[in-house]
Design a protein around this motif. Structure first.
Motif, short mmCIF file in Angstrom:
data_model
loop_
_atom_site.label_atom_id
_atom_site.label_comp_id
_atom_site.label_asym_id
_atom_site.label_seq_id
_atom_site.Cartn_x
_atom_site.Cartn_y
_atom_site.Cartn_z
N THR B 661 5.50 40.64 16.66
CA THR B 661 5.74 42.07 16.60
C THR B 661 4.68 42.79 17.42
O THR B 661 3.94 42.16 18.18
N TRP B 665 3.47 48.53 15.29
CA TRP B 665 4.34 48.36 14.13
C TRP B 665 3.53 47.90 12.92
O TRP B 665 3.69 48.36 11.80
N PHE B 676 9.01 51.36 5.60
CA PHE B 676 9.87 50.67 6.56
C PHE B 676 11.05 50.03 5.84
O PHE B 676 12.19 50.12 6.28
N GLY B 812 16.63 47.81 10.64
CA GLY B 812 15.41 48.16 11.35
C GLY B 812 14.67 46.99 11.95
O GLY B 812 13.57 47.15 12.48
N SER B 815 13.16 47.30 15.35
CA SER B 815 11.90 48.00 15.53
C SER B 815 10.72 47.10 15.26
O SER B 815 9.59 47.42 15.54
N LYS B 816 11.02 45.99 14.64
CA LYS B 816 9.91 45.15 14.18
C LYS B 816 9.62 44.00 15.12
O LYS B 816 8.50 43.85 15.61
N THR B 856 18.47 43.43 17.86
CA THR B 856 17.52 44.35 18.49
C THR B 856 18.08 45.77 18.55
O THR B 856 17.35 46.72 18.81
N LYS B 859 17.59 49.63 14.83
CA LYS B 859 16.28 50.28 14.91
C LYS B 859 16.04 51.13 13.68
O LYS B 859 16.98 51.62 13.05
N HIS B 860 14.79 51.33 13.37
CA HIS B 860 14.40 52.22 12.29
C HIS B 860 13.74 53.43 12.95
O HIS B 860 12.56 53.41 13.26
N ASP B 861 14.53 54.44 13.18
CA ASP B 861 14.04 55.55 14.00
C ASP B 861 12.89 56.29 13.34
O ASP B 861 11.89 56.59 13.97
N ASP B 864 9.88 54.37 13.79
CA ASP B 864 9.44 54.32 15.18
C ASP B 864 8.76 55.61 15.61
O ASP B 864 7.85 55.61 16.43
N ASN B 865 9.23 56.72 15.04
CA ASN B 865 8.70 58.00 15.47
C ASN B 865 7.36 58.34 14.85
O ASN B 865 6.71 59.29 15.25
#
Lengths: 371, 1280
Positions: B661, B665, B676, B812, B815-816, B856, B859-861, B864-865
């Motif tokens: 990762t 993250w 998460f 998610g 994202s990881k 992929t 995502k976990h928005d 991520d933000n």
């Protein structure tokens, strides 16, 4: 009914709580009792008047009732093995007052050249049967009945089987030994548990030999036996009964002090950094390490104890107690002085502990001599 | 006492008034006497005696009721015997007369014999006297005199002896005559009675009636005289009921006496049957209410009661004349106030209903009434106007008040003689704790039940506990201590979260009266019981005692897989299908009572009690293992042997994190794992009550003051991540770069969640939750959720599993993880982390790419933000100071500070990280090479449940357990700690020092999980006293336990049903035949050797479907454990499967013919309408022909790889490989549907089906055997 006024009592209790807690601390309580006793003995003719006695009883009763609103207080005083001590406090107070009251009356009478109250009893002798035997038997019956009643209503406080791995906290002696147990706080067990109790017995045995004052037989008086009574009362009331009360009601978990309304929290921490005289002198004052050998190390303590035991009596004999010394002669005076010294070693150690965190005056663990 | 003369000078006279003295004496005597009497009374008046006395009365009433019912049934029977045929009666009467005569004669003869006997004995004494003096005479004269007398006496003796013999013979003769006549009478009576066809039955009924009468007499014959003090040593009616346990002792350190339990003294029914809850429901319904539900419930109660009595009256014999009586019982009803019992048939409806009773106006049937449904019988109490219903009502009310009388609710499991825990061996207090030997309510340490947690944290507060990095927006609390609104500080809020009212406590329940009684009784003994180690456990915690003896982890014997599970060697010849009925449930159904469904649901069948399961404890234990609590808290595996089956580390390997990762993250994850993935098992270490905004740190040694808790925490996280990153950067391998663009995300999604796509789908959902994007792929999530929820409620044979999934939620995931890593992981997870549970799905490279491409995109928005934590060198330096000073490796604090100052910034960060990884014990769950040998950081919990309550550091936590009515403090301590692990830092000044604080992380358990875990902790009791009685698993048990542990660990039940549980993916797969198989009977189905090899190296058993057994990478020991486990479950022979003993061909004679050459007719394979004649030389040839004709190969493909669409049955090649046991194949061929419901395999040989006459003379058994032989020994070889 009690439940309805309980909230009010609780309020009052919470108000007086800081005062009571402050007063109950032994460093306050014991001196207070000592001073109070001195004052009572000084003004005994005034303070034993019924009005004061009733007033004092009412105050005590009020305190008791108010305190009943406290769960912890109620818990402790209603514990079956604590009930005798509650009774003891009440009955002791009564008899103390009664004797002093009579002494006050008698002393006044003697000043007016009147015979003591007890002389008014018609005769010095009564018949064994029926007067003596009957009342003895009636007492026996009544007391037996009371004991039976007691045993029915207050269950024997049987606890779980003893376990060396799980001792109760606090572990308490039977109530009549709690004074002794309290002494263990201030003294080496050998001293508090063996020497002092032995001396108490020796002292009691010695009374007839050292107390040659013929007055005060068969009647109450204070004036004529001031020294003997004062000494006794200090030994008994201050150094025995008060310690029992402290031991019963105020010593909680880990043998810490707790106010009468405090929960005996086993996690309470009290700083108890006790030091010996040798440490105070060598480390504190002379800023150096303790000598290896016990003699130089403890020399100050030994000197102090030596002076207490020798110079003290001599000084007293030469000054305040000159009259007593004359009356008793050297040997008797020495015995009395020795007993007194031992007795007063207790408050001295207590004060030393409270004021200076004093642990031992002489500390020679090499020879089990810890004073 | 007379008054004495007046006193003189020498005479003192009386001091006291004599009369007054005597009065006083009288009064004191009376007082003393009264007290003594009270003492005796107090000693005599024990509550348990009351209990028993009441029981006498109640039992007598109960028996009386039974009697009444029986009487109603036997009344006419008596009449019948009375009016037996007159001839028989006359004969009996004549015989009776004769007997009476003979009896007189016998009496006379007996009298004569008695007299003769006495005379003879007396005479013997005279003879003896004469003989003595004759021998000892001093003079001859005397001797002569005595000699003479002796002779006379001897003659007399001889005469009397003869007389005696005569009398004796006479007596014997008459006795024989009497006996003969008596037996004649008996025979005649029997003959008379036998004229009635049901005489035997009725005789027994009468016998039973007599017994009941005796019982009533005994019970109602309670005689208080026998209980009078001082006399009660003789035969007191009330007795202390005690049991002395042989194997269990009390532990007094210095002695270990046998444990004594006296609980049954008051809990009268607990150790006996007949007081079951179902018979005597607690809730008595108010009939006046009239609501239908209540009436129905009441009727149910009545039914249960009556059926209980009927069961008692007509014994529960499995077979025998009474069984059918029970079966006839159809319905019980209350009509007005009369109890009506409906029987199916079989009684003479002599009389119908009679009118109202004059006295009470109660209507009742006197006897039978024929109705359309059957025969009604109502019983009345003879001679009285009350109906049984009245009596019954009274009884029910009685019973409600005597709840503690009931039979133990799990009698069959805990108390009964045949249970695994019989009362005589286990007693009561071993499970319930408390003082078993006390017969006093308070001194027995009764504990009120644990109250429900009603006002547990509100959602807001619960959210507050998980607050992340924003200052907590605490709820305004309307009233705090009655002082109006107050904004709570975090600290205070956290504290209150677990404070009184929010922590479950034991409490007095019930009406005010009961609560008052509890308080009074317990208060009396409270003080003296303060130090008792184990007060009685509240009802909901009793299960904590199970672990005392069951260190292996609550082993439960598996349910038999088949009704006749003792397959052993299968029966020779053809099994009879009736005997091989494999559906245990069907066999258990009670055909008698089940038949009554037609009665409009008014029949209430008493249900069997559910088997006892300590669910909270089981779940707590499972949680303990699944959350990896043992990573920090040791649990001695020599004591708790279930710990031997746990994994070393429950979390992923941190040494290879760097290529898995990103650092960014990781920073965010460590800071807030649940941000998460809410259901993650990773706990939160930061943002808790003692390290968040409200907290100011005071430094212990380095002298700095007041750093904000949150800022401090952030830098801790930063340093830890930096350290772990640096650690793994050096170790983590670089994975081959994949081109994600080459993958097809849509195809990937089908692989992961497309359950009906037989070409692509894999069973990912069995272990992972996956968010499904494509509408067409969505499985019925409601359904899935349903079974998932249900799963937590399900009873498992050996425990319950958690709602959390086996593997992480894949939401998610994009994202990881790094795509390259993901590809490598999918190719072979074990190559990356040897201890992982994730299997190798044997994906093709393209499939790997597809899955990577799909995952992929997940995502976990929100995550991520978020901005990762930034370094703050200043604070980090302070942390370093604190740690370095705390190390005490340098002489002075200033030296330490200087040393830190000299460090480079990066080194300083790593220094802090390294220290903190150790401090927080990250290595307890994760592999961190630097700390691989470090001891766990938490308290050892092996004997936590025995910890003295005073030694639990509640500190300043506002759980004022002293104030609670009746604390169960260990449980409360654990509960609060698990809810808010830092709670005991509340108000503690030491908690301001950073590394003196509590450091247990917050797992975010649900209230239920918390309760379960706390129960488990309470269960960890030092159990010296029960050592001898502890359960010792047999070798077989050990194997089952080990097998189950593996099944749990690898989540086999995600796909398969094992021991009746699991099959999580089943609801997602629409076609039942594509569902992974139920492994019931796996042990008898496959050969151990094959299964072993298969587990080590699975291959496509169903090549037509993409969902096949993945490669778990078991080692040999694990594979062997599983094979043994399945074999034991099926009670199948292990380890070797031998050729069926009745095989038509032995190994040596395989090619040899065993049937005579003959010709048979078969269908022409080219043209089924034509018939061909073939001649066969042996059975194998015949079998081959049969094999061909039945077209087995049209479904079972011969080889893998060439599987036409239509062929969807297992491949025959595996049969040849030694997959199936021949015995199983035989059962299978005989009745496939019996073994596996819904199978597509047709049953050619079912019983009753006409067999093909031309093969083996139409003998289905031979046909089957021949086919098996052919398949096993010949089929493959022939092909080759």
């Amino acid at each position: 009914m009690f439940e309805t006024i309980r909230p009010h009592l609780y309020e009052i209790k919470e108000t007086i709580r800081p005062i009571v807690t402050f007063l109950a601390a032994p460093e306050i309580l014991v001196p207070l009792v000592a001073i109070g006793l001195a004052l009572i003995l000084k003004y005994y003719r005034v303070v034993t008047k019924p009005v004061y006695a009733i007033g004092a009883s009412l105050v005590a009763l009020a305190f008791f009732v108010v305190s009943l609103s406290d769960a912890h207080f109620t818990d402790i005083i209603t514990k079956p093995d604590n009930v005798p001590i509650v009774l003891l406090v009440g009955s002791l107070g009564f008899f103390f007052w009664l004797s002093l009251r009579r002494a006050a009356i008698n002393d006044e009478r003697s000043e007016n050249n009147l015979p003591p109250l007890e002389a008014n009893y018609r005769r010095e002798t009564v018949l064994v049967w029926p007067d003596l035997v009957m009342i003895e038997f009636i007492c026996l019956l009544a007391l037996s009945a009371l004991l039976v009643l007691w045993s029915i209503e207050l269950r024997a406080p049987l606890e779980e089987p003893a376990s060396a791995a799980l001792t109760p906290n606090p572990s308490k002696a039977p109530w009549y030994f709690l004074g002794l147990q309290e002494m263990l706080v201030y003294y080496d067990p050998w001293y508090a548990g063996v020497v002092l109790p032995t001396l108490i017995v020796v002292g009691l045995v010695a009374i007839p030999y050292v107390d040659t004052n013929p007055r005060g037989n068969g009647y109450f008086t204070l004036k004529e036996r001031k020294f003997a009574i004062t000494t006794f009362l200090y030994g008994f009331l201050v150094f025995w009964v008060t310690l029992i009360i402290i031991g019963t009601f105020l010593r909680g978990a880990n043998w810490n002090f707790f106010g009468p309304y405090d929960h005996w929290d086993p996690h309470l921490q009290r700083p108890l950094m006790n030091v010996n005289i040798s440490e105070i002198v060598w480390v504190g004052m002379l800023k150096t390490a303790l000598p290896e050998h016990w003699l130089p190390r403890e020399i100050f303590g030994i000197l102090l104890v030596g002076a207490y035991m020798t110079i003290g009596p001599a000084l007293l004999a030469a000054t305040i107690l000159r009259k007593l010394f004359k009356d008793l002669g050297f040997i008797r005076f020495s015995v009395v002085a020795m007993l007194m010294l031992f007795m007063f070693s207790l408050p001295i150690k207590m004060l030393g502990r409270w004021l200076f965190n004093l642990k031992y005056i002489v500390y020679i663990p090499e020879y089990f001599v810890n004073l | 006492m007379s008054k004495r003369p007046s006193a003189t000078n020498n005479d003192p006279g009386y001091l006291y008034n004599q009369k007054r003295l005597l009065q006083l004496f009288f009064l004191s005597s009376a007082f003393c006497g009264a007290m003594l009497a009270w003492m005796v009374w107090d000693d005599f008046d024990r509550p348990w005696k009351d209990e028993q006395r009441t029981e006498f009365v109640w039992e007598a009433e109960r028996l009386g009721l039974e009697q009444s019912i029986l009487k109603a049934r036997t009344k006419d029977l008596r009449a019948k015997i009375g009016t037996a045929t007159s001839a028989g009666k006359a004969k009996i009467e004549a015989l009776q007369e004769e007997l009476d005569g003979k009896q007189d004669e016998l009496n006379k003869a007996k009298g004569a014999w008695y007299a003769a006997d006495r005379n003879y004995k007396k005479q013997k004494q005279f003879t003896g006297e004469a003989g003595y003096f004759a021998g000892h005479a001093r003079t001859d004269e005397e001797r002569a005199k005595w000699q003479k007398k002796l002779e006379a006496e001897t003659d007399e003796e001889a005469r009397l002896y003869t007389a005696l013999q005569v009398a004796k013979r006479r007596r014997n003769a008459v006795q024989v005559e009497v006996k003969a006549i008596t037996s004649l009478i008996d025979e005649s009576v029997d003959a008379v009675i036998e004229e009635d066809s049901e005489s035997e039955l009725r005789k027994r009924e009468l016998g039973r009636l007599k017994l009941l009468e005796r019982g009533i007499k005994q019970k109602s014959g309670y005689n208080p005289l026998r209980e009078i003090p001082l006399l009660d040593f003789l035969a007191p009616p009330t007795k202390v009921e005690q049991v002395v346990l042989q194997q269990v002792t009390d532990d007094y350190e210095f002695a270990a006496p046998k444990k004594v339990d006296r609980c049954a003294t008051c809990h009268i029914g607990s150790i006996r049957l007949g007081f079951e809850e179902s018979q005597f429901p607690i809730e008595i319904l108010d009939m006046d209410d009239g609501s239908e539900e209540k009436v129905a419930k009441f009727e149910e109660a009545v039914y249960r009661f009556v059926s209980g009595i009927v069961a008692g009256v007509w014994p529960k014999a499995e077979k025998g004349p009474f069984q059918y009586e029970r079966d006839k019982l159809r319905q019980v009803e209350i009509h007005n106030e009369t109890l009506g019992i409906l029987f199916g048939d079989g009684y003479d409806p002599d009389e119908g209903m009679i009118e109202a009773d004059e006295k009470t106006g109660v209507k009742f049937w006197k006897r039978w009434k024929k109705t359309e449904e059957g025969d009604w019988v109502t019983a009345t109490k003879e001679g009285e106007g009350t109906s049984i219903a009245d009596e019954y009502l009274k009884l029910l009310v009685n019973m409600r008040e005597r709840g503690h009388w009931r039979t133990h609710p799990h009698f069959e499991f805990m108390v009964g003689d045949n249970s695994p825990h019989p009362y005589e061996e286990v007693g009561c207090s071993i499970c319930h704790a408390g003082r078993g030997w006390s017969t006093d309510f308070g001194y027995a340490w009764h504990t009120p039940p644990l109250m429900q947690i009603d006002n547990w944290m509100s959602d807001e507060w619960a959210a507050g506990l998980d607050f992340h990095h924003e200052p907590l927006n605490l709820p305004d609390v309307a009233t705090v201590n009655g002082k109006g609104k107050e904004k709570l500080s975090l600290d205070r809020a956290m504290a209150m979260g677990a404070a009184e009212g929010n922590t479950p406590q034991v409490g007095f329940v019930g009406d005010a009266e009961t609560a008052k009684k509890w308080k009074k009784e317990l208060g009396r003994s409270k003080t003296s019981l303060k130090y008792w180690m184990y007060p009685q456990l509240p009802k909901s915690l009793v299960q904590a005692s199970c672990l005392k003896c069951h260190h292996e982890g609550l082993y439960a014997s598996p349910e038999p897989e088949y009704a006749n599970a003792h397959l052993g060697p299968p029966p020779a010849g053809l099994p009879d299908l009736e005997d091989w009925d494999i559906h245990a449930k069907e066999a258990n159904d009670d055909p008698g009572l089940a038949a009554s469904g037609e009665y409009d649901g008014r029949l209430f069948i008493p249900t069997e009690p559910e088997p006892y399961q300590p669910k909270n404890l089981q779940r707590g234990m499972n949680n303990f293992i699944e959350f990896g609590c043992y990573g920090c808290h040791k649990l001695d595996e020599n004591v708790y042997s279930f710990m031997k089956h746990t994994r070393a580390k429950v979390g992923p390997d941190l040494d290879k994190i760097a290529t898995k990762t990103t650092k960014k993250w990781m920073l965010k994850w460590v800071e807030d794992p649940k941000g998460f993935r809410p259901e993650t098992r990773m706990p939160a270490f930061w943002g808790l009550s003692n390290n968040s905004h409200d907290f100011k740190f005071r430094f212990a040694d380095s002298g700095f003051e007041n750093v904000d808790g949150k800022a401090w925490s952030e830098q801790e996280i930063y340093a830890i991540v930096e350290f772990l990153w640096a650690q793994s950067a050096a170790r983590a391998p670089e994975y081959p770069i994949v081109d994600v663009k080459k993958g097809d995300a849509a195809r990937g999604e089908r692989i992961v969640v497309g359950y009906d796509d037989k070409n692509l789908a894999k069973a990912c959902i069995a272990c992972h939750d996956v968010p499904v994007k494509t509408a067409s792929l969505k499985y019925d999530s409601a359904k899935l959720k349903g079974w998932w929820d249900q799963r937590t409620k399900k009873q498992y044979g050996w425990g319950e599993r958690m709602a959390r999934r086996q593997g992480p939620n894949l939401a998610g995931i994009g994202s990881k993880v790094d795509a390259n890593w993901l590809a490598a992981w999918l190719r072979d997870p074990k190559a990356i982390w040897h201890d992982t549970n994730m299997p190798n799905l044997r994906l093709t490279e393209q499939e790997v790419l597809d899955v990577v491409a799909y995952l992929t995109t997940l995502k976990h928005d929100g995550f991520d933000n978020k901005n990762p934590i930034a370094m703050d060198a200043g604070i980090l330096k302070k942390i370093a100071y604190e740690l370095k000073v705390g190390e005490r490796s340098l002489p002075t604090n200033q030296d330490a500070i200087n040393a830190i100052d000299r460090m480079k910034e990066n080194d300083r960060t790593l220094f802090v990280g390294e220290k903190l990884v150790k401090h927080y014990g990250c290595f307890g769950c994760h592999n961190v090479d630097a700390y691989k040998d470090t001891k766990p950081i938490g308290t050892e919990l092996t004997t936590w449940g025995s910890k003295i309550v005073e030694r639990l550091e509640f500190k300043h936590a506002p759980i004022d357990f002293h104030k609670t009515d009746w604390p169960y403090a260990r449980f409360q301590f654990a509960f609060a700690k698990l809810t808010n692990p830092r709670i005991y830092d509340y108000g503690d000044p030491r908690a301001n020092i950073p590394y003196e604080r509590l450091k247990m992380p917050r797992f975010g358990f649900t209230t239920e999980e918390t309760k379960d875990l706390a129960t488990f902790l309470v269960a960890l009791i030092d159990d010296r006293e029960v050592k001898a009685a502890a359960f010792k698993p047999s070798a077989r048990d050990e194997k089952i336990i080990a097998g189950r542990a593996l099944v749990e660990r690898f989540n086999c039940q995600g796909c398969h049903v094992i021991e009746g549980q699991g099959g999580d993916v089943w609801p997602a797969i629409k076609e039942p035949k594509w569902q992974p198989p139920d492994l019931k009977g796996q042990g008898i189905k496959t050969q151990p050797d094959w299964l072993f090899k298969f587990l080590l190296n699975p291959y496509e058993l169903r090549p037509w479907h993409s969902m096949n057994m993945p490669t778990f990478g078991f080692n040999e020991a694990q594979a062997r454990t599983l094979v043994e486990y399945f074999a034991i479950l099926s009670e199948a022979p292990y380890p070797f499967e031998e050729a069926a003993p009745d095989s038509l061909v032995g190994p040596d004679e395989r090619p040899v013919a065993y049937a005579q050459a003959k010709s048979i007719t078969i269908k022409d394979p080219k043209d089924p309408t034509k018939k061909l004649q073939r001649s066969v030389r042996n059975a194998l040839e015949e079998a081959k022909l049969m094999f061909g004709e039945y077209q087995c190969e049209s479904c079972h493909a011969p080889e893998a790889g060439v599987v036409p669409e239509a062929q969807r049955a297992p491949i025959f090649m595996h049969t040849r490989d030694g997959r199936l046991r021949p015995d199983w194949m035989r059962l299978w061929l005989y009745g496939p549907g019996k073994l596996q419901a819904g199978t597509a395999m047709p049953g050619f040989f079912n019983k009753g089906l006409p067999q093909d006459k031309q093969y083996f003379d139409g003998d289905a058994g031979k046909q089957i055997r021949a086919l098996i032989d052919y398949l096993t020994y010949h089929y493959g070889n022939e092909k080759r």
